[in-house]
Design a protein around this motif. Structure first.
Motif, PDB file in Angstrom:
ATOM      1  N   GLU A  65       0.825  -1.206   0.000  1.00  0.00           N
ATOM      2  CA  GLU A  65       0.000   0.000   0.000  1.00  0.00           C
ATOM      3  C   GLU A  65       0.859   1.255   0.000  1.00  0.00           C
ATOM      4  O   GLU A  65       0.547   2.243  -0.684  1.00  0.00           O
ATOM      5  N   LEU A  68       2.319   1.595  -3.402  1.00  0.00           N
ATOM      6  CA  LEU A  68       1.272   2.090  -4.297  1.00  0.00           C
ATOM      7  C   LEU A  68       1.078   3.592  -4.137  1.00  0.00           C
ATOM      8  O   LEU A  68       0.956   4.330  -5.126  1.00  0.00           O
ATOM      9  N   ALA A  69       1.087   4.055  -2.897  1.00  0.00           N
ATOM     10  CA  ALA A  69       0.939   5.491  -2.644  1.00  0.00           C
ATOM     11  C   ALA A  69       2.111   6.260  -3.234  1.00  0.00           C
ATOM     12  O   ALA A  69       1.934   7.329  -3.846  1.00  0.00           O
ATOM     13  N   GLU A  70       3.342   5.720  -3.070  1.00  0.00           N
ATOM     14  CA  GLU A  70       4.534   6.375  -3.625  1.00  0.00           C
ATOM     15  C   GLU A  70       4.470   6.398  -5.148  1.00  0.00           C
ATOM     16  O   GLU A  70       4.822   7.399  -5.793  1.00  0.00           O
ATOM     17  N   SER A  71       4.001   5.291  -5.736  1.00  0.00           N
ATOM     18  CA  SER A  71       3.865   5.234  -7.196  1.00  0.00           C
ATOM     19  C   SER A  71       2.853   6.270  -7.682  1.00  0.00           C
ATOM     20  O   SER A  71       3.053   6.914  -8.715  1.00  0.00           O
ATOM     21  N   LYS A  72       1.782   6.430  -6.924  1.00  0.00           N
ATOM     22  CA  LYS A  72       0.790   7.438  -7.304  1.00  0.00           C
ATOM     23  C   LYS A  72       1.378   8.841  -7.241  1.00  0.00           C
ATOM     24  O   LYS A  72       1.112   9.668  -8.113  1.00  0.00           O
ATOM     25  N   ARG A  73       2.207   9.092  -6.200  1.00  0.00           N
ATOM     26  CA  ARG A  73       2.838  10.418  -6.093  1.00  0.00           C
ATOM     27  C   ARG A  73       3.807  10.642  -7.249  1.00  0.00           C
ATOM     28  O   ARG A  73       3.858  11.735  -7.837  1.00  0.00           O
ATOM     29  N   TYR A  75       3.736   9.183 -10.171  1.00  0.00           N
ATOM     30  CA  TYR A  75       2.938   9.340 -11.389  1.00  0.00           C
ATOM     31  C   TYR A  75       2.400  10.760 -11.512  1.00  0.00           C
ATOM     32  O   TYR A  75       2.413  11.360 -12.584  1.00  0.00           O
ATOM     33  N   ALA A  76       1.931  11.282 -10.388  1.00  0.00           N
ATOM     34  CA  ALA A  76       1.395  12.648 -10.397  1.00  0.00           C
ATOM     35  C   ALA A  76       2.490  13.649 -10.772  1.00  0.00           C
ATOM     36  O   ALA A  76       2.255  14.595 -11.544  1.00  0.00           O
ATOM     37  N   GLN A  79       3.263  13.260 -14.454  1.00  0.00           N
ATOM     38  CA  GLN A  79       2.171  13.843 -15.231  1.00  0.00           C
ATOM     39  C   GLN A  79       2.276  15.360 -15.248  1.00  0.00           C
ATOM     40  O   GLN A  79       2.048  16.007 -16.278  1.00  0.00           O
TER      41      GLN A  79
END
Length: 284
Positions: A65, A68-73, A75-76, A79
Motif C-alpha cells: 500500500e 502504491l501510494a509512492e507510485s501514485k505520487r 505518477y502525479a 504527469q
C-alpha cells in the motif's frame, strides 16, 4: 439356604461383569482423551503458524500500500512534468530553431576562419619564396627570413654586414643587400624598417656612446646603403635602433651574443599589395 447361595453367586457375577466393563471404558476414554489432546496441540500449533503468516501478510499488504501510494505520487509528478513540457512545446521548438541558426552561423564563421588561415599561409609562402629566391645556401645560413601575418622579418647577422666593432658596411654585405634591394624595388608599395640590435656588452669607442648609438648607426648605414647604391626611395625607409633591449636569446654564451647582434629588415606590404599577393597564392 441353597437359594441364598445362588443369589449371592449371581450378584457377585454381575458385579464382576460390571467391573470388567467399567475398566474397558476407562481405557477407551483415556485413549480417546490422548488422541484429542494430540489433535488439540496440533490444531493449536497450526493456529499459531496461521497467525504468524497472517501477520506477515498484513505487513506485506501495508508495504504494498505504501509503494502504491509512492507510485501514485511519482505518477502525479511525472504527469505534471509532462503537462508542463507539452505546454512549453512551442517555446522549445522556437529555441531549437534559434540554436540551429546559431550553429549554422558558427559553422560559417569557422569556415571563414579556415579560408582566411589558408590564404594567410599561402600569402606567407609567396612572400617567403619571393624574398629567398635569390639567396644562396651559404647566405641563407646567416639570413633568417620569417613571415608573420603578412609582415616580413629578415634578420642579418652583424658579421655579414659590418666591419668588426663598427657600423660601416663591409664588402661582403654588398651582394646580399643587392638581392634584398631587388626584392624591395620589385614591390614598390612596401614600407621598409631597418632595425639595429646589439648584445649587452658595453661598447667603448670614440663618437659612440653606448649600444643605443651603435644600433642606430648600423641601421642608418644599411638605409643609406640601400638608398645610395640601389636607388631605394628614402621615403619608404625608416632607420631605428633598439640597442641591447630586444634580445632573441640570453647573452650568457658567445653564441647567444652573436645571435642578438643582428639587423632586422622589416618589410610591410600595404593593403593593395596584400590583395595582389593573395591572388598569386597557390591553390592548396
Amino acid at each position: 439356604m441353597k437359594k441364598n447361595i445362588l443369589m449371592v453367586t449371581f450378584v457377585a457375577g454381575c458385579m464382576l461383569i460390571s467391573s470388567c466393563a467399567s475398566k474397558k471404558d476407562l481405557v477407551n476414554c483415556q485413549t480417546e482423551n490422548k488422541e484429542l489432546t494430540g489433535k488439540y496441540q496440533d490444531t493449536k500449533d497450526r493456529l499459531a503458524e496461521s497467525n504468524a503468516q497472517l501477520a506477515a501478510s498484513n505487513a506485506r499488504v501495508a508495504s504494498l500500500e505504501e509503494q502504491l501510494a509512492e507510485s501514485k505520487r511519482a505518477y502525479a509528478a511525472l504527469q505534471g512534468s509532462l503537462d508542463k513540457s507539452l505546454s512549453n512545446t512551442s517555446a522549445n521548438n522556437l529555441n531549437i530553431s534559434k540554436l540551429v541558426d546559431q550553429i549554422n552561423e558558427s559553422n560559417q564563421y569557422i569556415r571563414h576562419l579556415v579560408e582566411v588561415k589558408t590564404k594567410s599561409d599561402s600569402l606567407n609562402m609567396v612572400l617567403t619564396n619571393n624574398l629567398t629566391r635569390s639567396l644562396s645556401k651559404e647566405e641563407m645560413k646567416e639570413v633568417d627570413v620569417q613571415v608573420l601575418k603578412g609582415v616580413v622579418y629578415i634578420s642579418l647577422a652583424d658579421n655579414m654586414l659590418y666591419r668588426s666593432g663598427s657600423y660601416e658596411i663591409n664588402d661582403r654585405a654588398a651582394e646580399t643587400l643587392s638581392k634584398i634591394a631587388k626584392i624591395i624595388m620589385d614591390y614598390k608599395d612596401y614600407d621598409v624598417l631597418v632595425e639595429g640590435n646589439t648584445d649587452n656588452v658595453p661598447i667603448s669607442r670614440e663618437n659612440i656612446r653606448n649600444n643605443w648609438d651603435l644600433s642606430c648607426l648600423r641601421a642608418s648605414s644599411v638605409v643609406q646603403y640601400l638608398q645610395n647604391h640601389y636607388g631605394v626611395d628614402p621615403k619608404r625607409l625608416t632607420a631605428g635602433g633598439r640597442g641591447e633591449y630586444n634580445p632573441i636569446t640570453n647573452n650568457n654564451t658567445e653564441l647567444g651574443k652573436q645571435r642578438n647582434r643582428r639587423t632586422q629588415i622589416i618589410i610591410t606590404p600595404k593593403l593593395d599589395q596584400f590583395m595582389e599577393l593573395i591572388e598569386q597564392a597557390p591553390e592548396n
